[in-house]
Enzyme design. Structure first.
Site, mmCIF file in Angstrom:
data_model
loop_
_atom_site.group_PDB
_atom_site.id
_atom_site.type_symbol
_atom_site.label_atom_id
_atom_site.label_comp_id
_atom_site.label_asym_id
_atom_site.label_seq_id
_atom_site.Cartn_x
_atom_site.Cartn_y
_atom_site.Cartn_z
ATOM 1 C CG ASP A 152 8.886 74.122 34.275
ATOM 2 O OD1 ASP A 152 8.018 73.237 34.154
ATOM 3 O OD2 ASP A 152 8.621 75.339 34.300
ATOM 4 C CG ASP A 153 14.131 74.835 33.752
ATOM 5 O OD1 ASP A 153 13.230 75.236 33.008
ATOM 6 O OD2 ASP A 153 14.583 75.494 34.709
ATOM 7 C CG HIS A 205 10.303 75.380 29.946
ATOM 8 N ND1 HIS A 205 9.404 76.351 30.317
ATOM 9 C CD2 HIS A 205 11.348 75.511 30.808
ATOM 10 C CE1 HIS A 205 9.889 77.039 31.329
ATOM 11 N NE2 HIS A 205 11.074 76.560 31.648
ATOM 12 C CG HIS A 260 15.076 78.358 30.349
ATOM 13 N ND1 HIS A 260 15.176 79.436 31.193
ATOM 14 C CD2 HIS A 260 14.154 77.552 30.900
ATOM 15 C CE1 HIS A 260 14.356 79.258 32.223
ATOM 16 N NE2 HIS A 260 13.712 78.123 32.059
ATOM 17 C CG HIS A 318 12.607 73.889 38.280
ATOM 18 N ND1 HIS A 318 11.874 74.477 39.283
ATOM 19 C CD2 HIS A 318 12.545 74.719 37.215
ATOM 20 C CE1 HIS A 318 11.405 75.645 38.846
ATOM 21 N NE2 HIS A 318 11.792 75.808 37.596
HETATM 22 NI NI NI Z 1 12.328 77.140 33.251
#
Ligand code: NI
Length: 206
Positions: free
Chosen positions: A19-20, A74, A78, A169
């Site tokens: 993620d991210d 995602h 955020h 991540h």
């Molecule tokens: Ni995230």
């Protein structure tokens, strides 16, 4: 709107999810390791990193698709969807769909809510977008808090099951550095590392 926490518990497959990102300098290294291990993964990317990036983020998305990985949504900034109004939720998701499509020619099938927080009302709002499901996770080794590698490996080794969706991540160098052994320990147990779409069956990635 479908919500997925894990894949079938009767086949030896698991899904690594990152993620991210994308994060130039870290995501590249993760892609190198996955390629060398013949492993695939799913990257839940942030729209703003693609739309506002300098082009390297878009190159990373192209590479993900070329090498058989899956790209997920995602959100754009955020921001937790629980803190957004209805039209803002839709905008966050739609803008990220567009940014990913513009970068790599595919719109994500899955959305993962930032922070994993989502309500029934948000789900209803997401049903007007073109994502076809929410992907959560079943194993969270809390890599973003950069535990010692041995701790991260132990959390994965003890928590993994057939069908696990593992939350990681691609924003921390420590995760990249822990990944070779993490991939080894999963493959040594006979797990195939696949995308979320491959894990749950149905149409393959991207
Ligand atoms: Ni995230």
């Amino acid at each position: 709107m479908r919500v997925i926490w894990a894949g079938p518990a009767d086949i030896p497959k698991v899904a690594l999810t990152f993620d991210d990102g994308p994060t130039p300098g870290i995501t590249d290294g993760i892609l190198d390791l996955l390629h060398a291990a013949h492993a695939r993964a799913t990257f839940f990317v942030l729209g703003q990193r693609i739309a506002n990036g300098n082009g390297r983020a878009r190159e990373l998305l192209k590479r993900m698709v070329l090498e058989g990985h899956e790209v997920g949504n995602h959100g754009f900034t955020h921001t937790s969807v629980t803190q957004l109004g209805r039209s803002a939720v839709e905008r966050e998701v739609a803008a990220t769909q567009q940014a990913v499509y513009a970068a790599c020619g595919f719109a994500p099938r899955w959305f993962r809510p930032p922070g994993g927080a989502i309500t029934f009302n948000d789900l209803r709002q997401l049903s007007v977008t073109d994502v076809s499901g929410i992907v959560m996770w079943s194993l969270d080794p809390v890599d973003w808090s950069t535990p010692p590698r041995e701790v991260l490996w132990r959390r994965v080794a003890t928590g993994v099951r057939p069908g696990s969706i593992i939350l990681l991540h691609d924003t921390h160098r420590e995760t990249l550095e822990a990944l070779p052994v993490l991939i080894d320990l999963l493959q040594a147990r006979g797990y195939e590392l696949v995308t979320v779409s491959e894990l749950i069956g149905g149409t393959p990635a991207p």
